[in-house]
Enzyme design. Structure first.
Site, PDB file in Angstrom:
ATOM      1  N   LYS A 177      54.450  34.894  38.996  1.00  0.00           N
ATOM      2  CA  LYS A 177      53.791  34.588  37.723  1.00  0.00           C
ATOM      3  C   LYS A 177      52.740  35.674  37.472  1.00  0.00           C
ATOM      4  O   LYS A 177      51.628  35.605  37.957  1.00  0.00           O
ATOM      5  CB  LYS A 177      53.114  33.211  37.824  1.00  0.00           C
ATOM      6  N   GLU A 253      43.099  37.059  47.362  1.00  0.00           N
ATOM      7  CA  GLU A 253      42.367  38.318  47.180  1.00  0.00           C
ATOM      8  C   GLU A 253      41.612  38.179  45.868  1.00  0.00           C
ATOM      9  O   GLU A 253      42.222  38.193  44.790  1.00  0.00           O
ATOM     10  CB  GLU A 253      43.346  39.492  47.174  1.00  0.00           C
ATOM     11  N   CYS A 287      39.264  45.664  41.829  1.00  0.00           N
ATOM     12  CA  CYS A 287      38.424  44.727  42.585  1.00  0.00           C
ATOM     13  C   CYS A 287      37.555  45.454  43.598  1.00  0.00           C
ATOM     14  O   CYS A 287      36.524  44.957  44.011  1.00  0.00           O
ATOM     15  CB  CYS A 287      39.303  43.730  43.322  1.00  0.00           C
ATOM     16  N   GLU A 389      30.056  39.694  39.216  1.00  0.00           N
ATOM     17  CA  GLU A 389      31.044  40.747  38.982  1.00  0.00           C
ATOM     18  C   GLU A 389      31.205  40.978  37.481  1.00  0.00           C
ATOM     19  O   GLU A 389      31.468  40.028  36.733  1.00  0.00           O
ATOM     20  CB  GLU A 389      32.380  40.336  39.586  1.00  0.00           C
TER      21      GLU A 389
END
Ligand SMILES: NC(=O)c1ccc[n+]([C@@H]2O[C@H](COP(=O)([O-])OP(=O)(O)OC[C@H]3O[C@@H](n4cnc5c(N)ncnc54)[C@H](O)[C@@H]3O)[C@@H](O)[C@H]2O)c1
Ligand SMILES: N/C(=C\C=C\C=O)C(=O)O
Length: 485
Positions: A177, A253, A287, A389
């Site tokens: 997905k 992750e 990331c 973030e």
């Protein structure tokens, strides 16, 4: 440019979805694709197909199974330009980055795990027994089973195949997905798998969103054996809640708020080059990107000036222009998030050294999702812009005076993904890298990857590691067999 129809791939067949949603270009806002959203019934049929295909796929000799992975790698390389145009179309990322990182890593992931599946050793021990003889212990590994792969929009093909490759290599069947924001290369991957003759049901594709869509239909599905997910930490928490009733294994992750430490003895130009890349690569949408830079005081002012000069000189442009160094963010929606942090930084008292708003081109790009590369100084370490973030082309630079202070500053976060240490004193490089509470610490480099190494983070940055034997451990279940000799 024709509007592409991006369909689901279930049990070896491409299928329309119950509905469609639009995909717009982040470069100029034009409609570029209609994506077919999978229904719950389609996700269920994908799981049924994957379950049915599992025994034969798992029973294939490793050489035969990994030959399929090599065929997928060959297929990606054969259709390199199709994948390249699709990735750039979805993300707006510069051709220099997509052509060197995203697409090549798609093929490399399949090749790496084909090789690992053929060569990784089996864990075994000869055990002395009380009767003076021995026993043989060995860990016999079987596939985890039907695996759900849910991936993000920042490195779409790289991160999708980073999970699909080991899952298939170690005998699992997969429902993937991709992010609703970047559906194109996942669809091409399904085409490549179909053309490679992958047995129906081994690899399935369901397009859609998270909540109340394909993502949630997968994580709550009783007959999925495990979920491997890359994305936001908050989404990871939601997926943990979804799989909890079935106590399913997860590999996460997640986000990061990564630090770079620049010591006064660093190779100054190398550090400026490296941090320009680690802050602004992929428009800051990696990331592993650096959002917090700490510089030893004697070179602080000089470093801030040098990085600001690089940011101002950054060539922001059309993705297909080979000279473009930075494209747009992935979407107007994500740009709103990044711009909200640009505004918050001012409220929190930041000095905006450079950037902090939207570039004006005077052409179609003004309908896109471009922002300026941005540098802040002067924020408190407790500021939200230091703790949260942003996931855009922005960093904050602060000074430090001692090594201990630098380590404390870098580790003062609930994330734990990556760090970079710039120093020519390699004894200090080892010491400081080891002191970083992260999954990955680079010394005098960044995003240098050996796919056999453990990849992942701690705290809000994730659960588990993938890469090399670590992927084997997630995508298989061991049975320890002990035989009395
Ligand atoms: N640690 C890593 O290796 C890594 C790599 C890339 C991106 N990321 C992180 O991903 C984030 C950006 O990617 P994003 O915006 O696509 O992340 P996201 O969490 O919004 O979405 C990621 C994927 O999860 C799906 N999803 C969303 N909610 C869901 C739910 N409730 N149930 C099931 N699926 C759901 C989305 O449709 C998408 O496919 C950033 O935080 C970045 O740090 C981490
Ligand atoms: N997982 C990897 C990269 C992740 C990048 C995050 O945006 C990789 O290089 O394998």
């Amino acid at each position: 440019m024709p509007i592409r129809q991006l369909r689901n791939y279930l049990d070896g067949r491409f299928e329309d979805g119950a509905s469609t949603f639009d995909k717009h270009s982040p470069v100029d806002g034009q409609l570029i694709a209609q994506v077919h959203e999978a229904s719950r019934d389609q996700v269920d049929r994908a799981v049924v197909a994957a379950r049915r295909a599992l025994p034969a796929w798992a029973a294939l000799p490793v050489a035969a199974r990994t030959d399929y992975l090599l065929a997928l790698a060959d297929g990606i390389e054969r259709r390199f330009d199709d994948f390249l145009q699709a990735e750039i179309g979805d993300t707006g990322k510069p051709i220099g980055w997509a052509g060197k990182i995203d697409i090549p890593r798609g093929a490399a992931n399949f090749r790496t795990f084909a090789e690992l599946a053929r060569t990784l050793d089996m864990e075994s021990y000869m055990t002395d027994t009380p009767d003076g003889r021995q026993a043989l212990n060995y860990a016999y590994r079987k596939p985890l089973g039907v695996v759900g792969v849910i991936s993000p929009w920042n490195l779409p093909l790289l991160l999708l195949t980073w999970k699909v490759a080991p899952a298939l290599a170690f005998g699992n069947t997969v429902i993937m997905k991709p992010s609703e924001v970047t559906p194109s290369t996942a669809t091409l991957l399904a085409e490549v798998a179909h053309d490679a003759g992958l047995p129906p049901g081994v690899l399935n594709l369901t397009h859609g969103f998270g909540p109340n869509s394909a993502g949630e239909f997968m994580t709550t599905h009783p007959d999925i054996d495990g979920i491997t997910f890359t994305g936001e930490s908050s989404t990871g928490a939601a997926i943990m809640r979804a799989v909890a009733p079935g106590v399913k294994p997860v590999s996460f992750e997640l986000g990061g708020k990564n630090a770079a430490l620049v010591f006064a003895d660093a190779d100054f130009d190398a550090a400026v080059d490296g941090i320009t890349r680690s802050v602004f690569a992929n428009c800051g949408q990696v990331c592993l990107c650096t959002e917090r830079v700490y510089v030893e005081r004697p070179i602080y002012d000089r470093f801030v000036a040098a990085l600001a000069e690089r940011a101002r000189a950054m060539r922001i442009g059309w993705p297909l222009d080979p000279d473009t160094e930075m494209g747009p963010l992935v979407s107007r929606e994500h740009r709103e998030k990044v711009l909200s942090y640009f505004a918050l930084a001012r409220e929190e008292g930041a000095t905006v050294v450079t950037g902090g708003s939207v570039p004006v081109f005077g052409d179609a790009r003004d309908q896109g999702a471009y922002v300026q590369p941005t540098i802040w100084t002067g924020l408190s370490e407790n500021a939200r812009c230091i703790k949260e973030e942003v996931f855009g082309p922005v960093c904050h630079i602060a000074p430090f005076d001692t090594e201990d202070e630098a380590i404390r500053l870098a580790n003062d976060t609930h994330y734990g993904l990556a760090a970079a240490v710039w120093t020519q004193n390699l004894t200090r490089g080892h010491r400081v890298a080891q002191a970083m509470q992260v999954g990955l610490a680079w010394v005098n480099c960044w995003f240098l990857r050996d796919l056999r190494t453990p990849f992942g983070g701690s705290g809000l940055s994730g659960i588990g590691r993938e890469g090399g034997r670590h992927s084997l451990h997630f995508y298989t279940e061991p049975t320890n067999v002990c035989i009395k000799l």
